[in-house]
Design a protein around this motif. Structure first.
Motif, PDB file in Angstrom:
ATOM      1  N   GLU A  37       0.813  -1.212   0.000  1.00 33.77           N
ATOM      2  CA  GLU A  37       0.000   0.000   0.000  1.00 33.77           C
ATOM      3  C   GLU A  37       0.853   1.272   0.000  1.00 33.77           C
ATOM      4  O   GLU A  37       0.523   2.250  -0.669  1.00 33.77           O
ATOM      5  CB  GLU A  37      -0.929  -0.012   1.214  1.00 33.77           C
ATOM      6  CG  GLU A  37      -1.937   1.110   1.234  1.00 33.77           C
ATOM      7  CD  GLU A  37      -2.887   1.081   0.052  1.00 33.77           C
ATOM      8  OE1 GLU A  37      -3.293   2.170  -0.403  1.00 33.77           O
ATOM      9  OE2 GLU A  37      -3.206  -0.021  -0.436  1.00 33.77           O
ATOM     10  N   GLU A  38       1.956   1.250   0.697  1.00 35.22           N
ATOM     11  CA  GLU A  38       2.840   2.428   0.723  1.00 35.22           C
ATOM     12  C   GLU A  38       3.439   2.696  -0.653  1.00 35.22           C
ATOM     13  O   GLU A  38       3.515   3.846  -1.089  1.00 35.22           O
ATOM     14  CB  GLU A  38       3.946   2.217   1.754  1.00 35.22           C
ATOM     15  CG  GLU A  38       4.837   3.428   1.933  1.00 35.22           C
ATOM     16  CD  GLU A  38       5.903   3.213   2.992  1.00 35.22           C
ATOM     17  OE1 GLU A  38       6.811   4.058   3.058  1.00 35.22           O
ATOM     18  OE2 GLU A  38       5.835   2.211   3.728  1.00 35.22           O
ATOM     19  N   ASP A  39       3.854   1.636  -1.347  1.00 34.66           N
ATOM     20  CA  ASP A  39       4.391   1.794  -2.693  1.00 34.66           C
ATOM     21  C   ASP A  39       3.341   2.372  -3.636  1.00 34.66           C
ATOM     22  O   ASP A  39       3.638   3.204  -4.483  1.00 34.66           O
ATOM     23  CB  ASP A  39       4.883   0.451  -3.248  1.00 34.66           C
ATOM     24  CG  ASP A  39       6.113  -0.056  -2.536  1.00 34.66           C
ATOM     25  OD1 ASP A  39       6.836   0.768  -1.935  1.00 34.66           O
ATOM     26  OD2 ASP A  39       6.351  -1.283  -2.575  1.00 34.66           O
ATOM     27  N   ARG A  40       2.112   1.921  -3.498  1.00 34.89           N
ATOM     28  CA  ARG A  40       1.033   2.427  -4.358  1.00 34.89           C
ATOM     29  C   ARG A  40       0.786   3.911  -4.116  1.00 34.89           C
ATOM     30  O   ARG A  40       0.586   4.685  -5.040  1.00 34.89           O
ATOM     31  CB  ARG A  40      -0.254   1.631  -4.117  1.00 34.89           C
ATOM     32  CG  ARG A  40      -0.184   0.227  -4.636  1.00 34.89           C
ATOM     33  CD  ARG A  40      -1.548  -0.457  -4.549  1.00 34.89           C
ATOM     34  NE  ARG A  40      -1.382  -1.873  -4.784  1.00 34.89           N
ATOM     35  CZ  ARG A  40      -1.384  -2.800  -3.845  1.00 34.89           C
ATOM     36  NH1 ARG A  40      -1.553  -2.466  -2.589  1.00 34.89           N
ATOM     37  NH2 ARG A  40      -1.211  -4.062  -4.156  1.00 34.89           N
ATOM     38  N   ARG A  41       0.807   4.323  -2.844  1.00 37.60           N
ATOM     39  CA  ARG A  41       0.613   5.747  -2.539  1.00 37.60           C
ATOM     40  C   ARG A  41       1.756   6.582  -3.108  1.00 37.60           C
ATOM     41  O   ARG A  41       1.537   7.664  -3.654  1.00 37.60           O
ATOM     42  CB  ARG A  41       0.510   5.951  -1.026  1.00 37.60           C
ATOM     43  CG  ARG A  41      -0.853   5.654  -0.459  1.00 37.60           C
ATOM     44  CD  ARG A  41      -0.983   6.216   0.952  1.00 37.60           C
ATOM     45  NE  ARG A  41       0.094   5.762   1.826  1.00 37.60           N
ATOM     46  CZ  ARG A  41       0.015   4.737   2.663  1.00 37.60           C
ATOM     47  NH1 ARG A  41      -1.110   4.061   2.753  1.00 37.60           N
ATOM     48  NH2 ARG A  41       1.020   4.395   3.416  1.00 37.60           N
TER      49      ARG A  41
END
Length: 50
Positions: A37-41
């Motif tokens: 999720e952090e990479d996507r953000r």
């Protein structure tokens, strides 16, 4: 004959641009699909900044 060179250069630039953009978008989609999720953000923030 000069117009033929112009058309060839125009086509070459168009083809290179197409594949460059396609590669960029494919790599961005790949990063979004594989990351957490952090990479996507982070990727989404980079897209909005560009």
């Amino acid at each position: 004959m000069n117009w033929l060179v112009d058309i060839g250069l125009f086509a070459l630039v168009g083809i290179c641009s197409y594949f460059g953009i396609k590669h960029h978008l494919d790599s961005k989609a790949n990063k979004l699909s594989q990351g957490n999720e952090e990479d996507r953000r982070d990727a989404d923030a980079q897209v909005e900044a560009a």
